[in-house]
Design a protein around this motif. Structure first.
Motif, PDB file in Angstrom:
ATOM      1  N   PHE A   2       0.824  -1.208   0.000  1.00 40.08           N
ATOM      2  CA  PHE A   2       0.000   0.000   0.000  1.00 40.08           C
ATOM      3  C   PHE A   2       0.860   1.261   0.000  1.00 40.08           C
ATOM      4  O   PHE A   2       0.407   2.313   0.431  1.00 40.08           O
ATOM      5  CB  PHE A   2      -0.943  -0.006   1.213  1.00 40.08           C
ATOM      6  CG  PHE A   2      -1.895  -1.165   1.189  1.00 40.08           C
ATOM      7  CD1 PHE A   2      -3.058  -1.099   0.452  1.00 40.08           C
ATOM      8  CD2 PHE A   2      -1.606  -2.331   1.876  1.00 40.08           C
ATOM      9  CE1 PHE A   2      -3.937  -2.172   0.409  1.00 40.08           C
ATOM     10  CE2 PHE A   2      -2.475  -3.414   1.849  1.00 40.08           C
ATOM     11  CZ  PHE A   2      -3.640  -3.334   1.111  1.00 40.08           C
TER      12      PHE A   2
ATOM     13  N   THR B 174       2.434   4.613  -0.321  1.00 37.02           N
ATOM     14  CA  THR B 174       1.959   5.950  -0.708  1.00 37.02           C
ATOM     15  C   THR B 174       0.465   6.026  -1.016  1.00 37.02           C
ATOM     16  O   THR B 174       0.036   6.873  -1.775  1.00 37.02           O
ATOM     17  CB  THR B 174       2.770   6.550  -1.883  1.00 37.02           C
ATOM     18  OG1 THR B 174       2.538   5.785  -3.055  1.00 37.02           O
ATOM     19  CG2 THR B 174       4.245   6.615  -1.553  1.00 37.02           C
ATOM     20  N   TRP B 175      -0.336   5.160  -0.409  1.00 35.69           N
ATOM     21  CA  TRP B 175      -1.787   5.318  -0.506  1.00 35.69           C
ATOM     22  C   TRP B 175      -2.149   6.396   0.512  1.00 35.69           C
ATOM     23  O   TRP B 175      -2.617   6.111   1.608  1.00 35.69           O
ATOM     24  CB  TRP B 175      -2.490   4.008  -0.196  1.00 35.69           C
ATOM     25  CG  TRP B 175      -2.424   2.983  -1.286  1.00 35.69           C
ATOM     26  CD1 TRP B 175      -1.394   2.741  -2.131  1.00 35.69           C
ATOM     27  CD2 TRP B 175      -3.451   2.060  -1.625  1.00 35.69           C
ATOM     28  NE1 TRP B 175      -1.707   1.719  -2.978  1.00 35.69           N
ATOM     29  CE2 TRP B 175      -2.960   1.275  -2.692  1.00 35.69           C
ATOM     30  CE3 TRP B 175      -4.715   1.805  -1.123  1.00 35.69           C
ATOM     31  CZ2 TRP B 175      -3.708   0.261  -3.277  1.00 35.69           C
ATOM     32  CZ3 TRP B 175      -5.464   0.791  -1.700  1.00 35.69           C
ATOM     33  CH2 TRP B 175      -4.965   0.042  -2.770  1.00 35.69           C
ATOM     34  N   THR B 176      -1.937   7.630   0.168  1.00 36.61           N
ATOM     35  CA  THR B 176      -2.046   8.737   1.112  1.00 36.61           C
ATOM     36  C   THR B 176      -3.469   9.012   1.583  1.00 36.61           C
ATOM     37  O   THR B 176      -3.649   9.647   2.614  1.00 36.61           O
ATOM     38  CB  THR B 176      -1.457  10.016   0.510  1.00 36.61           C
ATOM     39  OG1 THR B 176      -2.120  10.298  -0.725  1.00 36.61           O
ATOM     40  CG2 THR B 176       0.037   9.857   0.269  1.00 36.61           C
TER      41      THR B 176
ATOM     42  N   LEU C  37      -5.657   6.603   2.414  1.00 40.51           N
ATOM     43  CA  LEU C  37      -6.097   5.512   3.280  1.00 40.51           C
ATOM     44  C   LEU C  37      -6.051   5.929   4.751  1.00 40.51           C
ATOM     45  O   LEU C  37      -4.999   6.313   5.259  1.00 40.51           O
ATOM     46  CB  LEU C  37      -5.212   4.282   3.054  1.00 40.51           C
ATOM     47  CG  LEU C  37      -5.631   2.993   3.743  1.00 40.51           C
ATOM     48  CD1 LEU C  37      -6.988   2.506   3.225  1.00 40.51           C
ATOM     49  CD2 LEU C  37      -4.577   1.913   3.519  1.00 40.51           C
TER      50      LEU C  37
ATOM     51  N   PHE D 217       2.811  -0.488   4.568  1.00 37.19           N
ATOM     52  CA  PHE D 217       2.008   0.739   4.592  1.00 37.19           C
ATOM     53  C   PHE D 217       2.883   1.995   4.575  1.00 37.19           C
ATOM     54  O   PHE D 217       2.437   3.067   4.955  1.00 37.19           O
ATOM     55  CB  PHE D 217       1.091   0.735   5.823  1.00 37.19           C
ATOM     56  CG  PHE D 217       0.063  -0.364   5.779  1.00 37.19           C
ATOM     57  CD1 PHE D 217      -1.123  -0.186   5.094  1.00 37.19           C
ATOM     58  CD2 PHE D 217       0.295  -1.576   6.396  1.00 37.19           C
ATOM     59  CE1 PHE D 217      -2.073  -1.191   5.032  1.00 37.19           C
ATOM     60  CE2 PHE D 217      -0.649  -2.597   6.351  1.00 37.19           C
ATOM     61  CZ  PHE D 217      -1.835  -2.405   5.667  1.00 37.19           C
TER      62      PHE D 217
ATOM     63  N   CYS E  46       1.788   5.826   3.907  1.00 40.49           N
ATOM     64  CA  CYS E  46       0.342   5.984   4.127  1.00 40.49           C
ATOM     65  C   CYS E  46       0.149   7.029   5.235  1.00 40.49           C
ATOM     66  O   CYS E  46      -0.177   6.699   6.373  1.00 40.49           O
ATOM     67  CB  CYS E  46      -0.295   4.656   4.506  1.00 40.49           C
ATOM     68  SG  CYS E  46      -0.278   3.446   3.175  1.00 40.49           S
TER      69      CYS E  46
ATOM     70  N   LEU F 288      -3.100   7.111   7.399  1.00 42.74           N
ATOM     71  CA  LEU F 288      -3.551   5.901   8.088  1.00 42.74           C
ATOM     72  C   LEU F 288      -3.565   6.135   9.599  1.00 42.74           C
ATOM     73  O   LEU F 288      -2.530   6.411  10.203  1.00 42.74           O
ATOM     74  CB  LEU F 288      -2.641   4.721   7.743  1.00 42.74           C
ATOM     75  CG  LEU F 288      -3.061   3.359   8.290  1.00 42.74           C
ATOM     76  CD1 LEU F 288      -4.446   2.964   7.779  1.00 42.74           C
ATOM     77  CD2 LEU F 288      -2.033   2.305   7.917  1.00 42.74           C
TER      78      LEU F 288
ATOM     79  N   THR G 290       4.810   5.781  10.061  1.00 46.13           N
ATOM     80  CA  THR G 290       3.401   5.365  10.016  1.00 46.13           C
ATOM     81  C   THR G 290       2.898   5.043  11.415  1.00 46.13           C
ATOM     82  O   THR G 290       1.784   5.417  11.789  1.00 46.13           O
ATOM     83  CB  THR G 290       3.238   4.144   9.093  1.00 46.13           C
ATOM     84  OG1 THR G 290       3.733   4.460   7.792  1.00 46.13           O
ATOM     85  CG2 THR G 290       1.779   3.733   8.985  1.00 46.13           C
TER      86      THR G 290
END
Length: 103
Positions: free
Chosen positions: A21, A23-25, A27, A44, A47, A50, A68
């Protein structure tokens, strides 16, 4: 789905690999199914939004990158004995741990 905010991972998932996941900013929340036995430390990474992670089964083998982990609250099933002892030592000391009763 880089713009997903909440995600419930598939029940048949057994591991979350490295950078799954990354750089699924967007999320903010993820639910980890009971079959997951390991989570890569950088799964993650990046993220930045998150904030919540829900576990539904036994404690998996995992660590979390410090950046994270500093903003993360993890919820674990209060009726599961694998979630005992010093969870910070088993995972990452920056994570906040909260027991909950799964629905």
């Amino acid at each position: 789905c880089f713009q997903c905010q909440e995600m419930i991972l598939p029940a048949n998932l057994k591991e979350i690999p490295s950078q799954a996941f990354r750089t699924w900013t967007a999320l903010t929340e993820v639910t980890i199914p009971e079959n997951v036995k390991s989570i890569a430390s950088d799964a993650f990474l990046g993220c930045s939004s998150l904030k919540k992670m829900y576990f539904t089964g036994d404690i998996p083998k995992f660590d979390m990158d410090d950046e994270t982990a500093r903003h993360l609250t993890c919820y674990y099933p209060s009726n599961n004995s694998t979630w005992s002892g010093d969870l910070g030592a088993k995972t990452n000391p920056y994570i906040s741990w909260v027991p909950y009763t799964p629905a």
